[in-house]
Design a protein around this motif. Sequence first.
Motif, PDB file in Angstrom:
ATOM      1  N   GLY A 121     181.635  -9.804  32.430  1.00 32.56           N
ATOM      2  CA  GLY A 121     181.199 -11.231  33.265  1.00 32.56           C
ATOM      3  C   GLY A 121     181.772 -12.335  32.516  1.00 32.56           C
ATOM      4  N   TYR A 122     183.036 -12.386  32.241  1.00 38.85           N
ATOM      5  CA  TYR A 122     183.610 -13.365  31.833  1.00 38.85           C
ATOM      6  C   TYR A 122     184.451 -13.933  32.909  1.00 38.85           C
ATOM      7  N   GLN A 123     184.420 -15.292  33.248  1.00 41.50           N
ATOM      8  CA  GLN A 123     184.847 -15.808  34.646  1.00 41.50           C
ATOM      9  C   GLN A 123     186.181 -16.497  34.462  1.00 41.50           C
ATOM     10  N   VAL A 165     187.267  -7.673  30.061  1.00 46.09           N
ATOM     11  CA  VAL A 165     186.373  -8.760  29.934  1.00 46.09           C
ATOM     12  C   VAL A 165     185.749  -9.399  31.183  1.00 46.09           C
ATOM     13  N   HIS A 176     178.011 -20.487  32.278  1.00 42.32           N
ATOM     14  CA  HIS A 176     179.480 -19.861  32.267  1.00 42.32           C
ATOM     15  C   HIS A 176     179.815 -18.942  31.047  1.00 42.32           C
ATOM     16  N   ALA A 177     180.663 -17.943  31.292  1.00 40.91           N
ATOM     17  CA  ALA A 177     181.122 -17.233  30.269  1.00 40.91           C
ATOM     18  C   ALA A 177     182.843 -17.454  30.478  1.00 40.91           C
ATOM     19  N   ALA A 216     178.409 -12.338  26.891  1.00 42.28           N
ATOM     20  CA  ALA A 216     178.566 -12.769  28.192  1.00 42.28           C
ATOM     21  C   ALA A 216     177.311 -12.495  28.951  1.00 42.28           C
ATOM     22  N   GLU A 246     180.495  -8.136  24.926  1.00 37.73           N
ATOM     23  CA  GLU A 246     179.928  -7.974  26.256  1.00 37.73           C
ATOM     24  C   GLU A 246     178.556  -8.544  26.568  1.00 37.73           C
ATOM     25  N   ILE A 257     186.529 -16.914  27.872  1.00 37.94           N
ATOM     26  CA  ILE A 257     187.057 -16.240  26.711  1.00 37.94           C
ATOM     27  C   ILE A 257     188.577 -16.268  26.744  1.00 37.94           C
ATOM     28  N   ARG A 266     175.254 -15.290  31.238  1.00 33.49           N
ATOM     29  CA  ARG A 266     175.146 -15.268  32.689  1.00 33.49           C
ATOM     30  C   ARG A 266     173.581 -15.431  33.072  1.00 33.49           C
TER      31      ARG A 266
END
Lengths: 257, 257, 257, 257, 257, 257
Positions: A227-229, A223, A209-210, A200, A197, A212, A204
């Motif tokens: 913040g994983y996009q 996830v 960008h994050a 990410a 976490e 996974i 950010r």
Amino acid sequence: MSLVARLDAGETLFTAWSGVPDALTVEIVANQGFHAITLDMQHGGHHEDSVLRGIVPILKAGKHPLVRIPVGRFDMASRALDFGAEAVIAPMVNSVEDARRFAAAMKYPPLGERSWGPTYAFPRHGKGTQSDWLKESNQRTLAFAMIETRAALDALDGILETPGIDGIFLGPSDFSIAWTDGETVDSTLESMMETIESIAGRARKAGKHAAIYVMEPAIAGRVVSMGYQLLAMGSEHKLISLGAENLLKSVRESIAS
Amino acid sequence: MSLVARLDAGETLFTAWSGVPDALTVEIVANQGFHAITLDMQHGGHHEDSVLRGIVPILKAGKHPLVRIPVGRFDMASRALDFGAEAVIAPMVNSVEDARRFAAAMKYPPLGERSWGPTYAFPRHGKGTQSDWLKESNQRTLAFAMIETRAALDALDGILETPGIDGIFLGPSDFSIAWTDGETVDSTLESMMETIESIAGRARKAGKHAAIYVMEPAIAGRVVSMGYQLLAMGSEHKLISLGAENLLKSVRESIAS
Amino acid sequence: MSLVARLDAGETLFTAWSGVPDALTVEIVANQGFHAITLDMQHGGHHEDSVLRGIVPILKAGKHPLVRIPVGRFDMASRALDFGAEAVIAPMVNSVEDARRFAAAMKYPPLGERSWGPTYAFPRHGKGTQSDWLKESNQRTLAFAMIETRAALDALDGILETPGIDGIFLGPSDFSIAWTDGETVDSTLESMMETIESIAGRARKAGKHAAIYVMEPAIAGRVVSMGYQLLAMGSEHKLISLGAENLLKSVRESIAS
Amino acid sequence: MSLVARLDAGETLFTAWSGVPDALTVEIVANQGFHAITLDMQHGGHHEDSVLRGIVPILKAGKHPLVRIPVGRFDMASRALDFGAEAVIAPMVNSVEDARRFAAAMKYPPLGERSWGPTYAFPRHGKGTQSDWLKESNQRTLAFAMIETRAALDALDGILETPGIDGIFLGPSDFSIAWTDGETVDSTLESMMETIESIAGRARKAGKHAAIYVMEPAIAGRVVSMGYQLLAMGSEHKLISLGAENLLKSVRESIAS
Amino acid sequence: MSLVARLDAGETLFTAWSGVPDALTVEIVANQGFHAITLDMQHGGHHEDSVLRGIVPILKAGKHPLVRIPVGRFDMASRALDFGAEAVIAPMVNSVEDARRFAAAMKYPPLGERSWGPTYAFPRHGKGTQSDWLKESNQRTLAFAMIETRAALDALDGILETPGIDGIFLGPSDFSIAWTDGETVDSTLESMMETIESIAGRARKAGKHAAIYVMEPAIAGRVVSMGYQLLAMGSEHKLISLGAENLLKSVRESIAS
Amino acid sequence: MSLVARLDAGETLFTAWSGVPDALTVEIVANQGFHAITLDMQHGGHHEDSVLRGIVPILKAGKHPLVRIPVGRFDMASRALDFGAEAVIAPMVNSVEDARRFAAAMKYPPLGERSWGPTYAFPRHGKGTQSDWLKESNQRTLAFAMIETRAALDALDGILETPGIDGIFLGPSDFSIAWTDGETVDSTLESMMETIESIAGRARKAGKHAAIYVMEPAIAGRVVSMGYQLLAMGSEHKLISLGAENLLKSVRESIAS
């Protein structure tokens, strides 16, 4: 809309993961409900030829083509872009030097050292003049550095600050091996989740960008909230296995009933 | 007559540039009026398999096979020779160290460190014994270092002095990007022409061959007069595009008249 | 707009002719200014695999994919449609029986005997339900019977009346061999032109489309005025040859001047 | 029984050497009387795709798949294992640093830095859980470092001590070039035989396996007595050549008699 | 145990249906829980090369390889057996003459006219001498005639009596088109079910096997109770689509929750 | 010198027999001491693509390319010539009608019905104009009808009299199956030898060439003395098997001694 534009707009995107170096198989995957398809050259079977050919059905289906290169093969990062990939994922970026070499291969001067020659990418994507293409290329293609070792974690700030690195990609299986000193492989290992976490979050905060890999669907919500996009999932091995289990279960139930 | 013999004899030679990794397409290009065909693994789509297979129709047509490798892939320089290439072009040779590593892969000891194993090249080209072949190989195959950045220009003397480097190959598109700090890509940029001329001159003075990519036919005379002796041109994308424009124009004129 | 819709609307359309069984080469041809690309399985090198793969870049480029099958290979006519072709051209349709067998392979019952299974064509083209697709398929795909022998000429009325035959395709080279009893091959042989014109006229009168191969661009206007609406031209051999001649001429002139 | 188990049990094993990147050709070789097949990516024509596909017929025939990678391509060492190879042979391991990088690519942490992703290898070989597979992988796959230069000889102790290096592989042709400073290539050069024997001895003493290429069958007994346990031989070029000579001789004798 | 032995023993068997002409994709399908894999050359993309290569991973996985040929391509029936298929399915066997020609291609004299040459099949399957192989081949490979039109239904008795025909294979989609005179395609059309049941009954009474394609899993129990023993299902298009829907649903649910 | 010229001059010629559909494997075979290479599409694995590509290395090696088509695939006879084959061998020519259809596909009008389109053959072989090529083609390419059943034997006179049939090719394995009514397969079956001799004699008397497959080298002298002039032998399976046995024997003897 390009991949970068959608990520910038805050969309959560799903990329399938292709390991079968065959354009017809890629075509079938590209026709499913994913937003993007990643052609995997590290653990998957993709290679120069299959990437060059596999990008066409992805674009025809209106999806985003991504490529994961083998460890240290930055020559291939440039080639993937030349073939029309919108993003490249580099595994085992464990140091600032790794990040710098990756960025150099991904970006035209003066930002990087990428060589000119979009023989395939330009007719596949391009509009306007080649000079326009040169100007916009560094912005419209994305470099994702995989964070999957303790060394990478230690170097994270430097990696995030490296010009030309557009995002990080968390590899949870390798990260779990690193986290347990080789004791186990477990992509949802609870003890590493806080760190995953924080990665990410730091990405950010750095304006990157994050992304996974999601091995277990049930982890997806967690996830995303971290913040994983961009979420990667579903190789052909996985999709065919899920499909066959589902189908055979239905058939067997029909016969048994 | 070998490529090296023809260059030594002072011939101006034209090499087509193949980016389609398919032996049948290469065969068609090889049947045109070029002296040589370069299989491009950097920006073109060629790869190990297509180079291995593509050299056969080139040799059958009595043309010289050349290979351009991806950036830094010196393992492939050796393999291209093992497959029967007469010359290898290495992009982005930006330092003496790059040149040294390239030469090491291209030449057998004691000049370099190339490993023995001409499984394909020997039956494709060879006469006499394998020992004869060992003795003559370093002379009959050519290493061209691409000069296409300011760093390469700065290191030019050292590159030219590196044992095993047989010539330079000017990449004018990348050179124009470097020359303008990423502002534009223009293979005939007037402001860099004097430097491009001096590079040929320095190469010739050092006893090395000078080659260049000719994007615009109209520049050909000028670069020949500068001392460039091997002129590259005409990928399949270019040839098919020229042919289609020509054909469709004739057809449309016939219909309109 | 579909090929059939454009022909019905009276457009004159140009189809390139591909003989190289490689999807990347087809992609380059598909990016030129032709309206359609015909993958040739008779004299060209296309085969089941290359047709299946080659249709994708044609569709991505927004062009119409056509396939010419080998003589008598009506099994392949069905397969070409299953793979997504919009039209199939059958060579050497020399009798009403040939036409009937061709139509049977091209059309679903009750018009013909085509078997159901659009595994590739439906996701490549389809919208709506599979039942919709079944209903519209016979209309949206075209069967062109090649007229290229004296026997075919004698049987022309019967061929044109065969349900499921949508048009004729004049093969002028073979027709000239037939016309001269094997004395010569000449696609613009003057003595056969009146007959060639009458064939187009009879096809149009029967409500069928007329197509022709144009070996010499200068004949294009004449055949269009005869009523031929789909003009085939330009294999890769031809396009590359035209392009190379053009390019080498410019380069040589630059050097000579 | 795995390759490592057989070597540990003291068996003398023969591996054929495949240079033709085609799974059907590999299948034929795999059906002969060798214990193993090595797919050669250095001087042979194998590449990512042919290795991925070629391992299947080897496993079906109950033989051991090995891969020789190109010089310095340690990314490919990991991939070969991911595809199901039981051993990887790395050419030109000339220093401890080379050995360390090779071992890093071959072994999972903490021994090395191999990344997790046995998408193909696990279903091809695996039983049990993926965690079991992780635990046993470092033991069941073998890293062979090629010793073929004077530098490698000088560094031999360090190479043998490098954790993760399981054995050495003597390349006698390159070794003869090194031994004679480029004067000749002779895989059975008498003057180097004592050294070649000592290399095997030092490897065995260090608890590592010793392998060698046997160009001349007559040398086999001698190298086995030196301690070489895995003998490589017989590329398709060699096998087909031997077979053709044998067959044509018999046919010619029958006709002449 | 061979396919024929298992059918004779009364097992109900499931065959996956492969339409992707790629051995790696076939390998993944072969690793799922089906008993057999059918390589489809009619509506699927399989061709000579992919059948030859695709049979290897099927055999490695311990599954039965079957091939469906294109309409009327009885030359390919023989070739499929030569490549190692255990059964061949011929579509559109609409008359006794069709059945006779199919059987001729499938069986060695005196039963049929199959030509000798098991270059691939023998090393893939064979034990014992070639004469043993000749003697047992007619029994150990199966010829399935597809029944999918009204004409086939009318000729059913004759087809079942044709020496060398080992079973029938019901194609329900085409049968529904025939049944409704082209009005619809519906593999579970209720109005044809009684006839479909009677076909299985007549086949079983004639001592022949009955197979069927199962488009909808829910019909499986019913067709098994009718006497269909070999059930085909699950092309890659279907399996990947099912898998992707399943996976994306889980991921979306996780995110939404 | 063309194949036909050499046969007319009375040479005894050996053709290898290739069953591996891979141009690199064909290249290796073409480099051995055979005069010609036959690409086998009946029992071997060759197909349209491999024939098109495989002819190039054969021509580069200065050997004659021949193709054996599948049973009844006369469309492929024309295509093989279009791709550059010098001769086509058609299996199972069991009647005058079979011979007539084969000849029709092989010869341009007025002798046959072959369609014009030497896109590949002309640049591969041709000199002069296309009209010259048309005139000489019927003479310079050869149609061999396989005689391998009792029906063929009964129809032999008619087959030999069929215009456009240039020779017969005896298939001894199938002939032995026919001769023994399916009891055995034995290419050197003594009881059929007198008939096999008479077939050559009748062919020669009719002015046609006689060819035969030689499974056992020891029979070569005998069939040559019967009048067979073109001897086929040595698939890759055979050559690799002979080579491996020879090599392993030498290695094992060296170790044992």
